[in-house]
Scaffold this motif. Sequence first.
Motif, PDB file in Angstrom:
ATOM      1  N   UNK A   1     -37.811 -23.442   1.643  1.00 20.11           N
ATOM      2  CA  UNK A   1     -39.124 -23.345   2.284  1.00 20.11           C
ATOM      3  C   UNK A   1     -39.265 -22.087   3.128  1.00 20.11           C
ATOM      4  N   UNK A   2     -38.260 -21.805   3.921  1.00 21.42           N
ATOM      5  CA  UNK A   2     -38.312 -20.606   4.766  1.00 21.42           C
ATOM      6  C   UNK A   2     -38.331 -19.334   3.931  1.00 21.42           C
ATOM      7  N   UNK A   3     -37.488 -19.272   2.914  1.00 22.60           N
ATOM      8  CA  UNK A   3     -37.467 -18.108   2.036  1.00 22.60           C
ATOM      9  C   UNK A   3     -38.791 -17.969   1.290  1.00 22.60           C
ATOM     10  N   UNK A   4     -39.336 -19.074   0.825  1.00 22.74           N
ATOM     11  CA  UNK A   4     -40.618 -19.045   0.141  1.00 22.74           C
ATOM     12  C   UNK A   4     -41.734 -18.540   1.033  1.00 22.74           C
ATOM     13  N   UNK A   5     -41.734 -18.957   2.289  1.00 21.94           N
ATOM     14  CA  UNK A   5     -42.751 -18.505   3.229  1.00 21.94           C
ATOM     15  C   UNK A   5     -42.630 -17.004   3.474  1.00 21.94           C
ATOM     16  N   UNK A   6     -41.418 -16.528   3.677  1.00 18.22           N
ATOM     17  CA  UNK A   6     -41.197 -15.100   3.926  1.00 18.22           C
ATOM     18  C   UNK A   6     -41.605 -14.276   2.705  1.00 18.22           C
TER      19      UNK A   6
ATOM     20  N   UNK B   1     -39.035 -17.372  -7.765  1.00 13.19           N
ATOM     21  CA  UNK B   1     -37.894 -16.863  -7.005  1.00 13.19           C
ATOM     22  C   UNK B   1     -37.241 -17.965  -6.175  1.00 13.19           C
ATOM     23  N   UNK B   2     -38.050 -18.814  -5.577  1.00 12.00           N
ATOM     24  CA  UNK B   2     -37.509 -19.859  -4.701  1.00 12.00           C
ATOM     25  C   UNK B   2     -36.813 -20.954  -5.502  1.00 12.00           C
ATOM     26  N   UNK B   3     -37.294 -21.252  -6.703  1.00 13.80           N
ATOM     27  CA  UNK B   3     -36.691 -22.348  -7.471  1.00 13.80           C
ATOM     28  C   UNK B   3     -35.514 -21.920  -8.342  1.00 13.80           C
ATOM     29  N   UNK B   4     -35.247 -20.627  -8.454  1.00 17.68           N
ATOM     30  CA  UNK B   4     -34.120 -20.194  -9.297  1.00 17.68           C
ATOM     31  C   UNK B   4     -32.775 -20.691  -8.780  1.00 17.68           C
ATOM     32  N   UNK B   5     -32.333 -20.302  -7.577  1.00 13.54           N
ATOM     33  CA  UNK B   5     -31.040 -20.815  -7.105  1.00 13.54           C
ATOM     34  C   UNK B   5     -31.186 -22.213  -6.503  1.00 13.54           C
ATOM     35  N   UNK B   6     -30.107 -22.942  -6.476  1.00 17.68           N
ATOM     36  CA  UNK B   6     -30.102 -24.287  -5.887  1.00 17.68           C
ATOM     37  C   UNK B   6     -29.704 -24.188  -4.422  1.00 17.68           C
TER      38      UNK B   6
END
Length: 117
Positions: free
Chosen positions: A88-93, A76-81
């Motif tokens: 990092x923040x989105x990945x943590x959440x 999910x985190x690596x899909x959009x640029x």
Amino acid sequence: MKNSIVLFIISYSALFLLYFIFFYLIGLKKKSILNSMQVQFLKVRHNIKEKNLNPKKIGIIICLIDPLIISLTGTIVTMPKWHYVISLLLGFVILIALIYSFYEILGRILKRKVDKK
């Protein structure tokens, strides 16, 4: 979209293999599965006694859930640029939300099975 599905499948397969070897097989040999952080969380959060948990079954379930959480978050985190900090923040959440939700569902299922016995 197609690349993200391939990324998810490859990362899930690799992580499942690593979890299976290092967490499950070695954990069964050392009898440390029931002392892991995941099982401790389930025991404390849902008041499940250790005698009601089968180390083989709970070990396989954790080997299925943890790589799924990590792979979903990474995909999910690596899909959009996005900017690196936002990723990092989105990945943590997302990681915290998935950990809590998957283990809450697992705990409720285990609690229901224990209550039936």
